[in-house]
Design an enzyme around this catalytic site. Structure first.
Site, mmCIF file in Angstrom:
data_model
loop_
_atom_site.group_PDB
_atom_site.id
_atom_site.type_symbol
_atom_site.label_atom_id
_atom_site.label_comp_id
_atom_site.label_asym_id
_atom_site.label_seq_id
_atom_site.Cartn_x
_atom_site.Cartn_y
_atom_site.Cartn_z
ATOM 1 C CD1 TRP A 1 -3.013 1.408 0.775
ATOM 2 C CD2 TRP A 1 -1.486 2.429 2.049
ATOM 3 N NE1 TRP A 1 -3.488 2.655 1.087
ATOM 4 C CE2 TRP A 1 -2.574 3.304 1.872
ATOM 5 C CE3 TRP A 1 -0.401 2.860 2.816
ATOM 6 C CZ2 TRP A 1 -2.623 4.579 2.441
ATOM 7 C CZ3 TRP A 1 -0.430 4.126 3.381
ATOM 8 C CH2 TRP A 1 -1.530 4.963 3.193
ATOM 9 C CG HIS A 2 3.278 2.440 3.283
ATOM 10 N ND1 HIS A 2 2.634 1.455 3.993
ATOM 11 C CD2 HIS A 2 3.216 3.560 4.042
ATOM 12 C CE1 HIS A 2 2.211 1.957 5.148
ATOM 13 N NE2 HIS A 2 2.551 3.226 5.202
ATOM 14 N N GLY A 3 3.771 1.733 -1.367
ATOM 15 C CA GLY A 3 4.431 2.048 -2.625
ATOM 16 C C GLY A 3 4.803 0.828 -3.439
#
Length: 473
Positions: free
Chosen positions: A319-321
């Site tokens: 989700w963060h990258g």
């Protein structure tokens, strides 16, 4: 547009407040909607097309789910369709190039990498959309008949581009029925000032150090320089993101909304498990309620519980990258939390509280190195340097410079990462001196807030370094 900009503080915010409280109650939501859309489209108007399109299909499919709520098969069909559409959009913009790059490496293929510009805040507004559709499916909140109200929930400017993730069921009634009070307004302004000060006075100073050190070749860094960079980033990301959350919660309060807390002093934690109960609470609770528990949570066999934990933390990292560093960072915490849950918990609880804290901050800091590094090779080299593995010097003139030049900033950041205000308040209450308590609350605190605001604006006027870390997620 940034919260920490003169345009926002002195033009956008006063104007939206003025019009919001000037117009009739029936028009208040439309004022917030128009300003939210302007806020989002300010830097790149075409991103509004993606946002509005996303809201439109979520609106239609939510109506279909509500229509067939007694027919589980049809309702589930429209739920799955909506989830697939949301994940397809974020998958295209955020992960398509990452997938193609890895397929090229794995299969020695030659898929063309395209220049895709990811819409700002897509991870946050996608999760807001999923929250809405799942809460409707579960019957936790009523479906919105007015598409503009749904557009307001998704695009509300305090939480649009960098969170917190505001679950639909927590604000569903507030979209129609909320009370604006003087107390909420004043508290909201104070909370916004605190968040702005965290960002400008603490996060930015730590960010300058972290960016300088992490931009250097690892081979040139001493052991002490590596630790300074790691600690600086550990403090930067906390004050940057918690500062933004404070500003978002404060802004929401100004307009009568109540958002749940997103940070609860995570750096005072006595375990990694506790750390993640206090850090980015809205993301953790989202994954818990929409992924972990539906998979069975911890009410399944040990093996399946392992599976559930690692699925959640793989997705948290992803989700963060779109990068292996984020995935490894997520799995790193999956391993730590599994070890604590099944092996280390009792042993950690027997330790002196100071050792528990050191243990937690050690692993959190290592985790932030992985998170901050441009790739896994850099992260591995950096961590090796932190422990003097390989040919590296222990102390350098560079490290001494950072310590002597920024010792005050480090000291302030460390102190204010702890609940100083709560400690002071408890001390005053313990004194049982009502006049002193009254004086501090009604005179000292407002003066401190005003002084903080003035100092912050001075820094804001002179600053050229002013990014928000979570904008890119």
């Amino acid at each position: 547009m940034l919260f920490s900009s003169l345009t926002f503080v002195f033009i956008f915010l006063p104007l939206v407040i003025f019009l919001y409280y000037l117009l009739d109650k029936r028009l208040k939501n439309y004022v917030l909607l128009l300003f939210s859309l302007f806020f989002y489209g300010y830097s790149c108007p075409k991103f509004l097309i993606y946002l509005v399109t996303s809201v439109l299909f979520n609106y239609i499919l939510a109506l279909m789910i509500n229509k067939f709520k007694k027919d589980k098969f049809k309702a589930r069909f429209f739920l799955i369709l909506d989830i697939c559409l949301n994940l397809s959009i974020i998958g295209y913009f955020k992960y398509s190039n990452f997938i193609l790059e890895n397929m090229n490496l794995l299969f020695k293929a030659k898929f063309q990498i395209t220049n895709i510009i990811m819409p700002i805040g897509i991870s946050f507004y996608t999760f807001h959309s999923l929250s809405y559709i799942i809460d409707i499916y579960r019957g936790h909140a009523k479906v919105l008949k007015n598409p503009l109200t749904l557009l307001l929930y998704i695009s509300f400017f305090p939480q649009l581009v960098a969170g917190p993730i505001v679950r639909y069921e927590t604000v569903a009634t507030q979209l129609y029925d909320r009370k604006e009070t003087i107390d909420k307004f004043v508290t909201g302004i104070q909370r916004f000032i605190i968040g702005l000060a965290k960002k400008m006075l603490l996060a930015n100073s730590m960010g300058l150090i972290a960016d300088q050190i992490f931009s250097m070749k690892v081979d040139t860094l001493s052991v002490l320089s590596c630790w300074i960079g790691a600690v600086a980033y550990t403090l930067q990301i906390y004050f940057d993101f918690s500062g933004y959350s404070d500003m978002a919660i404060g802004l929401a309060g100004i307009f009568g909304f109540s958002f749940l807390e997103n940070f609860n002093y995570p750096y005072i934690s006595a375990s990694v498990t506790e750390f993640w109960r206090r850090w980015h609470i809205s993301l953790g609770s989202w994954f818990r309620d929409y992924v972990y528990i539906p998979l069975g949570g911890n009410r399944v066999s040990t093996l399946k519980c392992f599976r559930n934990i690692f699925i959640v933390w793989f997705l948290t990292g992803l989700w963060h990258g779109a990068s292996w560093t984020f995935i490894i960072w997520g799995l790193y915490y999956g391993v730590l939390l599994t070890l604590e849950k099944y092996i280390l918990k009792r042993n950690i609880e027997k330790l002196w509280s100071g050792i528990q804290h050191i243990y937690t901050m050690f692993f959190a800091t290592i985790g932030w190195v992985i998170f901050r590094s441009p790739d896994i090779y850099y992260a591995a080299k950096y961590i090796k340097n932190m422990f003097a593995i390989g040919s590296t010097t222990l102390v350098s003139n560079q490290a001494i410079f950072y310590i002597t030049e920024y010792k005050f900033e480090f000291l302030m950041a460390i102190i204010f990462s702890m609940p100083v205000g709560i400690i002071v308040k408890r001390f005053i209450i313990a004194l049982k001196c009502r006049p002193l308590e009254y004086l501090l609350i009604n005179f000292a605190k407002p003066l401190i807030d005003i002084a903080l605001f003035v100092i912050t604006i001075i820094y804001l006027t002179n600053s050229t370094f002013n990014p928000f870390i979570y904008f890119r997620f």
